[in-house]
Design a protein around this motif. Sequence first.
Motif, PDB file in Angstrom:
ATOM      1  N   GLN A  27      18.699 -29.714  11.178  1.00 31.06           N
ATOM      2  CA  GLN A  27      18.854 -30.987  11.887  1.00 31.06           C
ATOM      3  C   GLN A  27      18.812 -30.741  13.388  1.00 31.06           C
ATOM      4  O   GLN A  27      19.546 -29.891  13.910  1.00 31.06           O
ATOM      5  N   ALA A  28      17.953 -31.472  14.072  1.00 32.85           N
ATOM      6  CA  ALA A  28      17.872 -31.374  15.535  1.00 32.85           C
ATOM      7  C   ALA A  28      18.962 -32.269  16.124  1.00 32.85           C
ATOM      8  O   ALA A  28      18.699 -33.344  16.676  1.00 32.85           O
ATOM      9  N   ASN A  29      20.202 -31.803  16.035  1.00 36.50           N
ATOM     10  CA  ASN A  29      21.362 -32.622  16.407  1.00 36.50           C
ATOM     11  C   ASN A  29      22.149 -32.041  17.581  1.00 36.50           C
ATOM     12  O   ASN A  29      23.291 -32.430  17.827  1.00 36.50           O
ATOM     13  N   GLN A  30      21.533 -31.113  18.301  1.00 33.24           N
ATOM     14  CA  GLN A  30      22.205 -30.525  19.452  1.00 33.24           C
ATOM     15  C   GLN A  30      21.700 -31.170  20.745  1.00 33.24           C
ATOM     16  O   GLN A  30      20.774 -31.990  20.731  1.00 33.24           O
ATOM     17  N   ALA A  31      22.330 -30.798  21.848  1.00 27.42           N
ATOM     18  CA  ALA A  31      21.885 -31.333  23.144  1.00 27.42           C
ATOM     19  C   ALA A  31      20.429 -30.942  23.367  1.00 27.42           C
ATOM     20  O   ALA A  31      20.046 -29.796  23.118  1.00 27.42           O
ATOM     21  N   PRO A  32      19.572 -31.879  23.803  1.00 27.03           N
ATOM     22  CA  PRO A  32      18.159 -31.546  24.020  1.00 27.03           C
ATOM     23  C   PRO A  32      18.014 -30.330  24.928  1.00 27.03           C
ATOM     24  O   PRO A  32      18.650 -30.239  25.982  1.00 27.03           O
ATOM     25  N   GLY A  33      17.217 -29.392  24.487  1.00 29.96           N
ATOM     26  CA  GLY A  33      17.019 -28.166  25.240  1.00 29.96           C
ATOM     27  C   GLY A  33      16.046 -27.266  24.503  1.00 29.96           C
ATOM     28  O   GLY A  33      15.257 -27.709  23.660  1.00 29.96           O
ATOM     29  N   ARG A  34      16.130 -25.987  24.811  1.00 33.80           N
ATOM     30  CA  ARG A  34      15.313 -24.974  24.147  1.00 33.80           C
ATOM     31  C   ARG A  34      16.257 -23.936  23.539  1.00 33.80           C
ATOM     32  O   ARG A  34      17.179 -23.460  24.220  1.00 33.80           O
ATOM     33  N   TYR A  35      16.039 -23.598  22.275  1.00 33.48           N
ATOM     34  CA  TYR A  35      16.951 -22.736  21.537  1.00 33.48           C
ATOM     35  C   TYR A  35      16.147 -21.604  20.887  1.00 33.48           C
ATOM     36  O   TYR A  35      15.128 -21.849  20.241  1.00 33.48           O
ATOM     37  N   PHE A  36      16.634 -20.380  21.059  1.00 32.17           N
ATOM     38  CA  PHE A  36      15.956 -19.254  20.425  1.00 32.17           C
ATOM     39  C   PHE A  36      16.123 -19.301  18.910  1.00 32.17           C
ATOM     40  O   PHE A  36      17.200 -19.605  18.388  1.00 32.17           O
ATOM     41  N   MET A  37      15.027 -19.017  18.183  1.00 33.60           N
ATOM     42  CA  MET A  37      15.108 -18.618  16.781  1.00 33.60           C
ATOM     43  C   MET A  37      14.740 -17.138  16.753  1.00 33.60           C
ATOM     44  O   MET A  37      13.938 -16.676  17.572  1.00 33.60           O
ATOM     45  N   ALA A  38      15.345 -16.391  15.845  1.00 31.98           N
ATOM     46  CA  ALA A  38      15.134 -14.944  15.902  1.00 31.98           C
ATOM     47  C   ALA A  38      15.248 -14.322  14.524  1.00 31.98           C
ATOM     48  O   ALA A  38      15.896 -14.859  13.616  1.00 31.98           O
ATOM     49  N   ALA A  39      14.596 -13.173  14.370  1.00 28.72           N
ATOM     50  CA  ALA A  39      14.673 -12.378  13.146  1.00 28.72           C
ATOM     51  C   ALA A  39      14.777 -10.911  13.530  1.00 28.72           C
ATOM     52  O   ALA A  39      14.096 -10.454  14.456  1.00 28.72           O
ATOM     53  N   ARG A  40      15.656 -10.194  12.826  1.00 34.18           N
ATOM     54  CA  ARG A  40      15.737  -8.746  13.018  1.00 34.18           C
ATOM     55  C   ARG A  40      16.216  -8.105  11.723  1.00 34.18           C
ATOM     56  O   ARG A  40      16.794  -8.780  10.855  1.00 34.18           O
ATOM     57  N   PRO A  41      15.985  -6.806  11.549  1.00 33.19           N
ATOM     58  CA  PRO A  41      16.247  -6.156  10.263  1.00 33.19           C
ATOM     59  C   PRO A  41      17.725  -6.065   9.894  1.00 33.19           C
ATOM     60  O   PRO A  41      18.609  -6.059  10.750  1.00 33.19           O
ATOM     61  N   PHE A  42      17.933  -5.982   8.577  1.00 35.30           N
ATOM     62  CA  PHE A  42      19.217  -5.610   7.993  1.00 35.30           C
ATOM     63  C   PHE A  42      19.053  -4.261   7.326  1.00 35.30           C
ATOM     64  O   PHE A  42      18.151  -4.058   6.507  1.00 35.30           O
TER      65      PHE A  42
END
Length: 459
Positions: A174-189
């Motif tokens: 849900q895009a329910n946060q303050a309008p802005g730019r937010y990182f999405m990220a992936a890294r190993p486990f």
Amino acid sequence: IKTGHSYTYNITITGQRGTLWWHAHIFWLRATVYGSIVILPKQGTGFPFPQPYKEANIVLGEWWNNDVEEVVKQGNKLGLPPNMSDAHPINDGKPGPLFPSSEKRTAFYTYALEVGQGKTYLLRIINAALNDELFFAIAGHNLAVAKIDSVYTKPFTSQAILIASGQTTNVLVQANQAPGRYFMAARPFMDALVSIDNKTATGILQYKGIPNTVHPVLLQLPAINNTVFALSFNAKLRSLNTAQLPASVPLKVDRRLSYTIGLGINQCTTCLNGTQLTASLNNITFVMPQIGLLQDHYFNTKGVFTTDFPDRPPTPFNYTGAPITANLGTKQGTRLSKLAFNSTVELVLQDTNLLTVESHPFNLHGYNFFVVGTGVGNFDPKKDPAKYNLVHPPERNTIGVPAGCWVAIRFRADNPGVWFMHFHLELHTCWGLKTAFVVENGKDSDHSVLPPPTDLPPC
């Protein structure tokens, strides 16, 4: 498919909906030869959750700056693992602005998903990385898990997800946060003492109307060795199990199998140090045949494979005790297991301490299966089955066997043919961590292997 040629596959979709993917399955060609398959619900049925405003595919990969085949050949010459990858990209080879080589830090290197305030988006996430399980998260936004490997789940929310190599996971955001730019990220486990490419891939969730000059909000992914999060996330997965979408878990078992997963060291006259790292199931390192197994089975070719793969480990031991570093040789062979048509099968996959315990994503071709149980340490056939979930276990085609743990799956062998069973870390697959099931024909032609197409490329 021969060099310079093409081939058209005709696929009938039956009883599946959601996100799957196609990929190469020879050598390490899967590094670049893959893509998504999206199966929509039948018209008029819809999703078992509110219709999302839009959908987006998020394909997580792994990238080498050099020719992958040459990297593998060099590792094989040494008898050691090939060099690690150089990046983890998100969609079309974009590693993101935090990646060291992205000096220009322009949008060219970054995948961006534009969202509208208050809208809900369905993200179809695929882990196409060759050798890494991955954490994935979006700064400031929860992920509502809705589906795994094309099967709906009981919904739950999480700040991050764990997705093994070869798995797919659909989440609602849900895009329910303050309008802005937010990182999405992936890294190993990785919670074992194994070297991996620990670079983080990043993309951006960007609200409409926000300029690219606004710095994205940072996020904190689970630590690379966060076993607690990994186990707890997988423990939350449940089949939806409704009247319309039941979980047909086999309650009666016709065949019980137990396979140990192990690493090993064999003599190698062509390797520079005289030995080669290898991998095995029940201490058997699989040898790939020169002719296709299904072709051999259909035409009853003799001498290509045997059907004497052992139902259980030949030599029981304390599978998850102190690491074993001696007597690590394995047997080699093209040995398969034969299953009666329509029989029900329970398979317990047991990680072992041969060299080291390690997480192993496992994939079975031709079937979905139910993950009825998992536990830490050695499987106890007298006590552990009492804790199985036979009501709404997760149903999928790829499962991660956690380091030092066991996983029990069940499926019905109602798809005749020869079906590859392998671990979805390409490193271990090429070391022989694989086998196959020969599922016998049923009583009539509708339940038997189809003849090969007349235009099938010869193997």
